[in-house]
Design an enzyme around this catalytic site. Sequence first.
Site, PDB file in Angstrom:
ATOM      1  CD  GLU A  94      -3.872  -9.014   8.849  1.00 52.33           C
ATOM      2  OE1 GLU A  94      -2.726  -9.266   9.221  1.00 52.33           O
ATOM      3  OE2 GLU A  94      -4.249  -9.245   7.688  1.00 52.33           O
ATOM      4  CE  LYS A 118      -4.413  -5.224   2.873  1.00 49.14           C
ATOM      5  NZ  LYS A 118      -5.632  -5.938   3.267  1.00 49.14           N
ATOM      6  CE  LYS A 161      -1.600  -7.140   5.687  1.00 50.79           C
ATOM      7  NZ  LYS A 161      -2.680  -8.022   5.355  1.00 50.79           N
ATOM      8  N   GLY A 169      -4.238  -8.452  -2.016  1.00 44.06           N
ATOM      9  CA  GLY A 169      -3.919  -9.877  -2.212  1.00 44.06           C
ATOM     10  C   GLY A 169      -3.512 -10.251  -3.613  1.00 44.06           C
ATOM     11  N   GLY A 176     -10.100 -17.500   7.688  1.00 42.74           N
ATOM     12  CA  GLY A 176      -8.660 -17.313   7.516  1.00 42.74           C
ATOM     13  C   GLY A 176      -8.234 -16.010   6.871  1.00 42.74           C
TER      14      GLY A 176
HETATM   15  N1  HSE Z   1      -6.786  -9.178   6.989  1.00 47.23           N
HETATM   16  C1  HSE Z   1      -6.607  -8.810   5.623  1.00 47.23           C
HETATM   17  C2  HSE Z   1      -7.980  -8.583   5.001  1.00 47.23           C
HETATM   18  C3  HSE Z   1      -5.866  -9.886   4.900  1.00 47.23           C
HETATM   19  O1  HSE Z   1      -8.979  -8.921   5.645  1.00 47.23           O
HETATM   20  O2  HSE Z   1      -8.058  -8.016   3.922  1.00 47.23           O
HETATM   21  C4  HSE Z   1      -5.340  -9.509   3.550  1.00 47.23           C
HETATM   22  O3  HSE Z   1      -4.463  -8.456   3.598  1.00 47.23           O
END
Ligand code: HSE
Length: 370
Positions: free
Chosen positions: A172, A187, A88, A117, A169
């Site tokens: 970022e 986004k 993104k 996602g 996980g």
């Molecule tokens: N770091 C992003 C989140 C991962 O926490 O939404 C998915 O784009």
Amino acid sequence: MKIGLLGCGVVGKEVRTILDKKEELELVRILVKEESEIDDTRMTLSYEEILQDEDINLIIECMGGLEPAYTYVKEALEHHKHVVTSNKKMLATYFMDLYEIACKNQVSLRYEACVAGGIPWIHEMNRVQRIDKIHSFYGIMNGTTNYILTKVAEGLSFEEALSQAQQNGFAEQDSTDDIDGYDARYKGVLTALTSFQTYIPIEEVPVYGIRSLSFEDQTYALNHDGIIKLLVQGVQEENEISLSVIPTLVSKDSILSKITNETNAVFMTSDTLKESGYIGKGAGGEPTAHAVVQDVLSSPTLFQKDIQEGRNHLSRTSSFYLRFSTMDHNCPFVKEVLSETTILTKPMTLKELYEYTKVNDIAFVMEVTQ
Ligand code: HSE
């Protein structure tokens, strides 16, 4: 279809697993960064090898970061290969450039996995527009900040909640992108271009994160029967668009208040469908890989629209809770002084807010909708 995959991390690995189960999709090459990552005969350290392979007609980019991802995607499109990306940040930054190359070379550039996602949000916005005009959208598009806001409201410290998000996980690599709202802003830019056919340069979008969220801010929310959520909002009115990323006080009775932990929720309003939305997994290897492979399956169909640039006039009006690091005693927008460092503003436009916060020392901004 023969496919080259760039990157074999959290998402790339799961993409490989799904593709290997689908006979019609042949994953032939995988680009990795380090010799130590090689655990598959298809893996290579050379992008040139993938680029020059004329049998490969689709590239999946799951590397993340701006470079070399941008250059690789650009070269793939120039070599007439379809591209599917989950990156993104790279796409929101360079969209117009890449989109023009894709159109010129008659190949598709797909990005479902970039926003929310596994939720089929981009697909659904395109589908809705076969009938309707989309007027607005809003949602929780960052799992990490939603996780932190949930846990902090339950009494955990900010640092501990962030550390849990990292261990799980979905944060970022550089948590700044999550906490300061930048990830949600990428986004938002991709959602706005899909729903409003308009590319808005990233830096033109007001963004306020949750880095400095304090006990005082939470107490204010609690006392007003609300809960704080980091919302991405876009509104299209005539020829104007307002796009923003702002912590927002939402009612305890709203659907948004029930969206906890790393879950994402996205909603839009359109002519005949009225309000519609999705709740689901906005991060994580498997859901994101699902979105990537859905794009791969749609890729031979060209996706082209007229995307314009600009039109971000930020005329949406709202009221805001502002907590100053250094109080501005001459703030022209005050409706109510709440404490030595906090005020509630009169209704003001996003443009006024964005300009005011650029020149004042403000620790926390929260939109107050109630
Ligand atoms: N770091 C992003 C989140 C991962 O926490 O939404 C998915 O784009």
